[in-house]
Design an enzyme around this catalytic site. Structure first.
Site, PDB file in Angstrom:
ATOM      1  N   GLN A  98     -12.114  -4.594  -0.954  1.00 57.39           N
ATOM      2  CA  GLN A  98     -11.297  -3.883  -1.932  1.00 57.39           C
ATOM      3  C   GLN A  98     -11.169  -4.652  -3.229  1.00 57.39           C
ATOM      4  OE1 GLN A  98      -6.809  -4.880  -0.902  1.00 57.39           O
ATOM      5  NE2 GLN A  98      -7.871  -4.175   0.931  1.00 57.39           N
ATOM      6  N   HIS A 100      -8.453  -4.537  -6.994  1.00 60.03           N
ATOM      7  CA  HIS A 100      -7.276  -3.941  -7.625  1.00 60.03           C
ATOM      8  C   HIS A 100      -7.451  -3.894  -9.141  1.00 60.03           C
ATOM      9  CE1 HIS A 100      -5.438  -4.422  -3.735  1.00 60.03           C
ATOM     10  NE2 HIS A 100      -5.676  -5.706  -3.769  1.00 60.03           N
ATOM     11  N   GLU A 118      -2.600 -10.689  -7.215  1.00 59.62           N
ATOM     12  CA  GLU A 118      -2.003 -11.134  -5.965  1.00 59.62           C
ATOM     13  C   GLU A 118      -2.499 -12.530  -5.643  1.00 59.62           C
ATOM     14  OE1 GLU A 118      -3.352  -7.893  -3.474  1.00 59.62           O
ATOM     15  OE2 GLU A 118      -4.972  -9.083  -2.630  1.00 59.62           O
ATOM     16  N   HIS A 175     -12.355  -8.460  -2.618  1.00 62.02           N
ATOM     17  CA  HIS A 175     -11.911  -9.348  -1.536  1.00 62.02           C
ATOM     18  C   HIS A 175     -11.774  -8.603  -0.220  1.00 62.02           C
ATOM     19  CE1 HIS A 175      -8.339  -7.716  -3.524  1.00 62.02           C
ATOM     20  NE2 HIS A 175      -7.678  -7.850  -2.391  1.00 62.02           N
ATOM     21  N   ARG A 194     -10.830   0.925  -2.448  1.00 59.36           N
ATOM     22  CA  ARG A 194     -11.665   0.508  -1.323  1.00 59.36           C
ATOM     23  C   ARG A 194     -13.133   0.704  -1.648  1.00 59.36           C
ATOM     24  NH1 ARG A 194      -8.569   3.910   2.125  1.00 59.36           N
ATOM     25  NH2 ARG A 194      -6.728   2.653   2.452  1.00 59.36           N
TER      26      ARG A 194
HETATM   27 ZN    ZN Z   1      -5.832  -6.838  -2.016  1.00 60.80          ZN
END
Ligand code: ZN
Length: 320
Positions: A98, A100, A118, A175, A194
């Protein structure tokens, strides 16, 4: 003057995931719903999992309400929503490959959502744990063709993973991970694109949606894949400063057996997660409150110092 009783303990929200397990129950003692559970949203005011406060002056109120109605708790931190989301992930099987988006892309394409920066602190890693972080295609067309030909091993940057590793995952970084318990600090966002889901089917026989077009838009094709998650910065008096990004800072704090530790807080508020061990916390010399593995709390703005005793591993995160 702040008091120990001013610390704010949100009640976690649990999220079932196809890749989850039961370790949030067996290792952290949480009361879980049935089936595989992947995520504990430990400190969250996101609409997909808005924590209710347990005990104290704000018992029963949602964290989003406190952000909107009690701004003094957060020291005038800016923004229209509580900015952080603290999770524990139990990644028993592969998390989908995935990526972001950043704030600008999410604002435009995801109804005003924040983007998602993140970071992961690895609490435990299985012997066969794997992590993929970063990718090798030099541009959109190359990524699309390698993904179409399912050349995942060439495309994805896989590196070893051990307990105690730390990974910064900025927007645009592809990641995936498997076989690890992870403490995650992220922007308060729930937008995931995804790329590949390992051809898995859900209980109802359908596969989860992929979002390759959006992923191709947001992948950072210039970033150099990293080689290790080993922490390079020194630990000073039990504190290791793991990261500072545009959105948050994160420290690891070790409270050693039989000692006490005083942590000065220099930001509008701090989120504290007890990742291992047990002990106590106290504010302004008050009677200490017991702490155990799996508890998380917010130290509001009036708390400038926290005193800990016992033997604990804490992750402390705060707005940038
Ligand atoms: Zn993630």
């Amino acid at each position: 003057m702040a008091h120990t009783s001013d610390l704010i303990f949100p009640h976690p929200v649990f999220v079932s995931k196809i890749w989850g397990g039961r370790r949030l129950e067996t290792e952290f003692g949480y009361d879980l719903p049935a089936g595989p559970v992947g995520e504990c949203w430990a400190i969250s005011a996101h609409p997909h999992g808005d924590c209710v406060i347990d005990g104290g002056a704000y018992d029963g109120r949602r964290l989003s309400e406190l952000w909107n109605e009690e701004p003094q708790l957060f020291g005038g931190a800016s923004g229209d929503r509580f900015p952080l989301l603290i999770k524990i992930l139990d990644v028993a099987d592969y998390l989908s490959v995935q990526v972001h988006p950043d704030d600008a892309y999410a604002a435009e394409h995801e109804g005003g959502s924040l983007g998602k920066s993140e970071c992961w602190y690895v609490l435990e890693a299985d012997d066969d744990a794997r992590i993929m972080i970063g990718q090798r295609a030099k541009g959109r067309a190359e990524f699309a063709s390698m993904a179409g030909e399912r050349r995942w091993d060439e495309l994805l940057n896989e590196i070893p993973v051990d307990a105690g590793d730390f990974f910064n995952i900025s927007p645009g970084t592809v990641h995936a991970v498997k076989g690890a318990l992870i403490l995650e600090v992220q922007q308060s966002s729930d937008v995931t694109y995804r790329v590949y889901d390992f051809d898995r089917l859900q209980g109802d026989g359908t596969s989860r949606e992929l979002h390759l077009a959006q992923a191709l838009d947001v992948i950072d094709y210039d970033a150099e894949p990293i080689a290790t998650g080993a922490i390079a910065v020194p630990e000073i008096d039990g504190v290791t400063h793991l990261t500072d990004c545009r959105y948050f800072g994160v420290d690891r704090v070790r409270v050693a057996a039989g000692s006490s530790a005083v942590l000065a807080l220099g930001k509008p508020f701090a989120c504290v997660s007890v990742c291992a061990g047990a002990g106590t916390v106290s504010v302004s010399g008050d009677e200490p409150r017991g702490l155990r593995k799996g508890e998380h709390f917010i130290a509001p703005a009036a708390c400038t110092e926290l005193s800990f005793s016992g033997e604990m591993l804490l992750i402390v995160s705060y707005p940038a």
